[in-house]
Scaffold this motif. Structure first.
Motif, mmCIF file in Angstrom:
data_model
loop_
_atom_site.group_PDB
_atom_site.id
_atom_site.type_symbol
_atom_site.label_atom_id
_atom_site.label_comp_id
_atom_site.label_asym_id
_atom_site.label_seq_id
_atom_site.Cartn_x
_atom_site.Cartn_y
_atom_site.Cartn_z
ATOM 1 N N LYS A 178 0.827 -1.223 0.000
ATOM 2 C CA LYS A 178 0.000 0.000 0.000
ATOM 3 C C LYS A 178 0.854 1.262 0.000
ATOM 4 N N TYR A 179 2.119 1.100 0.364
ATOM 5 C CA TYR A 179 2.962 2.278 0.480
ATOM 6 C C TYR A 179 3.598 2.638 -0.862
ATOM 7 N N THR A 180 2.773 3.196 -1.732
ATOM 8 C CA THR A 180 3.290 3.611 -3.043
ATOM 9 C C THR A 180 3.046 5.113 -3.211
ATOM 10 N N ASP A 182 1.477 6.381 -5.544
ATOM 11 C CA ASP A 182 0.079 6.527 -5.944
ATOM 12 C C ASP A 182 -0.862 6.726 -4.773
ATOM 13 N N ASN A 183 -0.555 6.040 -3.676
ATOM 14 C CA ASN A 183 -1.433 6.108 -2.506
ATOM 15 C C ASN A 183 -1.059 7.212 -1.543
ATOM 16 N N PHE A 184 -0.128 8.019 -1.936
ATOM 17 C CA PHE A 184 0.352 9.068 -1.026
ATOM 18 C C PHE A 184 -0.341 10.377 -1.390
ATOM 19 N N VAL A 185 -1.049 10.932 -0.459
ATOM 20 C CA VAL A 185 -1.755 12.195 -0.720
ATOM 21 C C VAL A 185 -0.756 13.352 -0.538
ATOM 22 N N VAL A 186 -0.621 14.136 -1.582
ATOM 23 C CA VAL A 186 0.359 15.224 -1.534
ATOM 24 C C VAL A 186 -0.327 16.529 -1.129
ATOM 25 N N CYS A 189 2.155 20.205 3.227
ATOM 26 C CA CYS A 189 2.973 19.725 4.345
ATOM 27 C C CYS A 189 4.040 18.721 3.917
ATOM 28 N N ASN A 190 3.806 18.050 2.800
ATOM 29 C CA ASN A 190 4.741 16.982 2.437
ATOM 30 C C ASN A 190 5.181 17.059 0.975
ATOM 31 N N ARG A 191 4.843 18.190 0.325
ATOM 32 C CA ARG A 191 5.120 18.303 -1.103
ATOM 33 C C ARG A 191 6.597 18.159 -1.427
ATOM 34 N N ASN A 216 7.745 14.143 12.582
ATOM 35 C CA ASN A 216 7.209 13.389 13.712
ATOM 36 C C ASN A 216 6.646 12.038 13.272
ATOM 37 N N VAL A 217 6.331 11.226 14.244
ATOM 38 C CA VAL A 217 5.807 9.901 13.895
ATOM 39 C C VAL A 217 4.464 10.032 13.196
ATOM 40 N N GLY A 218 4.236 9.077 12.315
ATOM 41 C CA GLY A 218 2.936 8.986 11.674
ATOM 42 C C GLY A 218 2.696 10.021 10.598
ATOM 43 N N LEU A 219 3.748 10.622 10.078
ATOM 44 C CA LEU A 219 3.535 11.634 9.047
ATOM 45 C C LEU A 219 3.937 11.158 7.653
ATOM 46 N N GLY A 220 4.306 9.904 7.513
ATOM 47 C CA GLY A 220 4.502 9.366 6.160
ATOM 48 C C GLY A 220 5.939 9.106 5.744
ATOM 49 N N LYS A 221 6.872 9.081 6.682
ATOM 50 C CA LYS A 221 8.274 8.844 6.295
ATOM 51 C C LYS A 221 8.443 7.439 5.720
ATOM 52 N N THR A 222 7.954 6.445 6.467
ATOM 53 C CA THR A 222 8.100 5.070 6.002
ATOM 54 C C THR A 222 7.353 4.878 4.687
ATOM 55 N N HIS A 223 6.192 5.486 4.587
ATOM 56 C CA HIS A 223 5.405 5.393 3.357
ATOM 57 C C HIS A 223 6.225 5.908 2.164
ATOM 58 N N LEU A 224 6.862 7.045 2.334
ATOM 59 C CA LEU A 224 7.650 7.607 1.223
ATOM 60 C C LEU A 224 8.881 6.756 0.912
ATOM 61 N N ARG A 351 -9.304 9.453 1.043
ATOM 62 C CA ARG A 351 -8.517 8.417 0.369
ATOM 63 C C ARG A 351 -8.520 7.121 1.173
ATOM 64 N N LYS A 352 -8.355 7.246 2.481
ATOM 65 C CA LYS A 352 -8.290 6.050 3.325
ATOM 66 C C LYS A 352 -9.636 5.327 3.317
ATOM 67 N N ALA A 353 -10.734 6.094 3.279
ATOM 68 C CA ALA A 353 -12.054 5.477 3.226
ATOM 69 C C ALA A 353 -12.212 4.728 1.908
ATOM 70 N N ASN A 375 -1.386 13.781 13.223
ATOM 71 C CA ASN A 375 -0.766 12.509 12.922
ATOM 72 C C ASN A 375 -1.632 11.726 11.936
ATOM 73 N N ILE A 376 -1.013 11.353 10.829
ATOM 74 C CA ILE A 376 -1.796 10.695 9.784
ATOM 75 C C ILE A 376 -2.154 9.269 10.181
ATOM 76 N N ARG A 377 -1.289 8.673 10.958
ATOM 77 C CA ARG A 377 -1.618 7.320 11.425
ATOM 78 C C ARG A 377 -2.887 7.355 12.263
ATOM 79 N N GLU A 378 -3.031 8.404 13.070
ATOM 80 C CA GLU A 378 -4.246 8.533 13.884
ATOM 81 C C GLU A 378 -5.477 8.776 13.022
ATOM 82 N N LEU A 379 -5.295 9.545 11.966
ATOM 83 C CA LEU A 379 -6.429 9.788 11.058
ATOM 84 C C LEU A 379 -6.893 8.466 10.477
ATOM 85 N N GLU A 380 -5.900 7.681 10.055
ATOM 86 C CA GLU A 380 -6.193 6.393 9.449
ATOM 87 C C GLU A 380 -6.889 5.481 10.459
ATOM 88 N N GLY A 381 -6.378 5.498 11.689
ATOM 89 C CA GLY A 381 -6.968 4.683 12.748
ATOM 90 C C GLY A 381 -8.413 5.081 12.997
HETATM 91 P P1 ADP Z 1 6.155 7.549 9.845
HETATM 92 O O1 ADP Z 1 7.080 6.565 9.228
HETATM 93 O O2 ADP Z 1 6.497 8.964 9.511
HETATM 94 O O3 ADP Z 1 5.948 7.356 11.296
HETATM 95 P P2 ADP Z 1 4.214 6.232 8.211
HETATM 96 O O4 ADP Z 1 4.857 6.336 6.882
HETATM 97 O O5 ADP Z 1 4.272 4.914 8.892
HETATM 98 O O6 ADP Z 1 4.736 7.360 9.181
HETATM 99 O O7 ADP Z 1 2.711 6.703 8.049
HETATM 100 C C1 ADP Z 1 1.691 6.391 8.987
HETATM 101 C C2 ADP Z 1 0.437 5.996 8.237
HETATM 102 O O8 ADP Z 1 -0.078 7.153 7.608
HETATM 103 C C3 ADP Z 1 0.715 4.998 7.148
HETATM 104 O O9 ADP Z 1 -0.340 4.074 7.109
HETATM 105 C C4 ADP Z 1 0.737 5.810 5.882
HETATM 106 O O10 ADP Z 1 0.256 5.092 4.770
HETATM 107 C C5 ADP Z 1 -0.188 6.942 6.211
HETATM 108 N N1 ADP Z 1 0.199 8.165 5.527
HETATM 109 C C6 ADP Z 1 1.144 9.042 5.920
HETATM 110 N N2 ADP Z 1 1.214 10.072 5.068
HETATM 111 C C7 ADP Z 1 0.305 9.844 4.101
HETATM 112 C C8 ADP Z 1 -0.106 10.555 2.955
HETATM 113 N N3 ADP Z 1 0.440 11.723 2.615
HETATM 114 N N4 ADP Z 1 -1.069 10.018 2.188
HETATM 115 C C9 ADP Z 1 -1.636 8.851 2.536
HETATM 116 N N5 ADP Z 1 -1.303 8.132 3.619
HETATM 117 C C10 ADP Z 1 -0.351 8.619 4.409
#
Ligand code: ADP
Ligand code: MG
Length: 513
Positions: A178-180, A182-186, A189-191, A216-224, A351-353, A375-381
């Protein structure tokens, strides 16, 4: 990132500090003739001031010199007295408070004798008012080309690569499909982080090397990071990527030390095309591993291999990280992932929905985006929880249901300082009003407090760069970023600045520096 000075000035003015030797004004507290011995003439004053300025420049940062000394002038020079005039009382008090020592030392050094330094006000030294609005300066090299951003959206259009054949040698974690990109919302904050990741994936080892993403945690580092790996795997047959967490690097290294097979360890790490290490801040306090990573870094870097790192803080804030690693991490591109602004949060929620095959009603998306802001992880949760709750209860997803399902999430908002609190302490400390801070005016006496206010806003509130810029006169995010970089830089080099900020933080109820 390069620092430039934002004080309004022309190059001509900046390069000729000694030239501003104006006639003495009525504002001077002491007239030369009252002191007996004759004072120096204009030419003498000018050349003495030039010599003093050269000493001052060698003692303080260029931005401080430009801000506080550029419009100062030597107005009286005697054996035992040196009088320096500045354009207003604010500047005089500032010099008195923070730079008197430097002036005294510089006088002693350049004149070869100690003299009492008197600081005076001469309104004639103030520059004429600006007649037109100048655009805000943005440090060069800041924005990534728009084309990169667009290409990013299309990068993985071909679908996810076949993971079974993906060569991620020795990587400790499998990639999450899922971490592509394509699935990353720009969003704003993260452009930059997104564009840089796309850029590094398209021309590894060239565009941004090393690429250092922090946030910070949950902002998409691992995703990118994983998106970048996917993109490389798709476009570069046979690429050797090593993707791992820093912890694994540490463990492998310790294992290699224990088993005496350091050579095998080195061959493995130094023989890849792309090294991606997630959470590199975990190198903190691990001296020997830092040493090893330093050599790994050098070997790969010198061979033109791409290095990508993520961290929860910028390089210089990683505790005990060796200076040489800090500086290497900054060689390429360091970019921050920030907390998403409201619009981006809504887009991510939708997008997550949709990824779950559901639709989120607009009012519910708005409510969630308003309540969960960091925190995007919290939004997703929250999305997962809300749909789960709806399925179990049989109730449709609505704002009411969200209030029930997400009670605990909604209740933990913390009440830290607000932008209004920041304005209050800034307008107490500096001779500026809210309307000045929100105006387009860029004279140093307004721009400087405004930059401190922006810095504080980023430090103690959760407002995004856009929100802070919007509040302080509709400025764009790069202006805020510039202010934060500038003040952080001054903070590092100037103890007076650290004192000032500590005081302001304390007044905001925050921990001092
Ligand atoms: P970090 O590594 O910065 O702690 P993650 O990459 O694990 O954060 O992201 C936490 C969750 O939020 C993941 O499920 C990720 O897919 C999602 N997420 C983070 N940024 C985005 C984004 N810009 N668009 C869509 N999903 C995102
Ligand atoms: Mg992560």
């Amino acid at each position: 990132m390069r620092e430039t000075d934002q004080a309004p000035q022309t190059a001509e003015e900046a390069s000729a500090p000694g030239a501003v030797v104006g006639p003495q004004s009525a504002a001077h507290e002491a007239k030369p003739e009252e002191r007996g011995a004759p004072t120096a003439d204009r030419a003498e004053l000018a050349s003495a001031w030039e010599a003093i300025c050269a000493e001052i420049r060698s003692r303080i940062q260029p931005e401080l010199f430009e801000t506080w000394f550029r419009r100062a002038a030597l107005v009286e020079l005697r054996d035992d007295l040196v009088a320096v005039a500045v354009q207003n009382a604010f500047a005089r008090d500032w010099l008195e408070r923070y730079h008197r020592g430097v002036i005294e030392e510089s006088v002693q050094e350049s004149l070869g004798r100690a003299a009492t330094v008197e600081l005076r006000v001469d309104p004639e030294l103030a520059l004429p008012p600006r007649t037109h609005e100048e655009p805000e300066e943005v440090p060069a090299g800041r924005s990534a080309p728009a084309s990169l951003v667009q290409q990013g959206a299309a990068t993985s259009a071909g679908g996810a690569p076949d993971l079974s054949s993906a060569l991620v040698r020795g990587s400790d974690v499998g990639l999450n499909a899922k971490y592509t990109f394509d699935n990353f919302v720009v969003g704003p904050c993260n452009r930059f982080a997104h564009a840089a990741s796309v850029g590094a994936a398209e021309s590894p080892g060239a565009a941004y090397n090393p690429l250092f993403l922090h946030g910070n945690v949950g902002l998409g580092k691992t995703h990118l990071l994983q998106s970048l790996c996917f993109s490389l795997l798709e476009n570069w047959e046979g690429v050797r990527i090593l993707y791992l967490s820093c912890e694994t690097f540490v463990n492998h290294f310790i294992g290699a030390l224990e088993n005496g097979d350091l050579q095998a360890f080195r061959n493995k790490y130094r023989g890849v095309d792309v090294l991606v290490v997630d959470d590199i801040h975990l190198l903190a306090n691990k001296e020997r591993t830092q040493e090893e990573f330093f050599h790994t870094f050098n070997t790969l870097y010198n061979a033109g291999k791409q290095i990508v790192l993520s961290s929860d803080s910028p390089p210089k804030e990683i505790p005990t990280l060796q200076e040489r690693l800090v500086s290497r991490f900054k060689w390429g591109l360091v970019t921050e992932l920030e907390a998403p602004c409201y619009e981006t949060r809504v887009a991510i929620l939708k997008r997550k929905a949709r990824e779950r095959g559901r639709e989120l009603p607009a009012d519910v998306a708005g409510l969630l985006a308003e309540r969960i802001d960091s925190n995007i992880r919290e939004l997703e949760g929250a999305v997962t929880k809300l749909f789960g709750y709806s399925d179990l209860s049989g109730e449709p997803v609505s704002s009411d249901l969200a209030h029930v399902a997400l009670r605990d999430v909604f209740s933990v908002r913390r009440g830290g300082p607000t932008l209004d609190n920041i304005v209050a302490v800034i307008t107490e400390e500096f001779p500026v009003k809210l309307s000045d801070l929100q105006s387009r005016r860029r004279t140093a006496t307004i721009a400087f407090p405004r930059q401190i206010a922006m810095y504080l806003a980023r430090r103690v509130t959760r407002h995004s760069l856009e929100e802070v810029g919007g509040f302080f006169g509709g400025r764009d995010h790069s202006t805020v970023l510039y202010a934060v970089t500038k003040i952080s830089g001054l903070l590092e080099r100037d103890p007076a600045m650290a004192d000032l900020l500590s005081g302001l933080l304390e007044r905001l109820g925050e921990r001092p520096l």
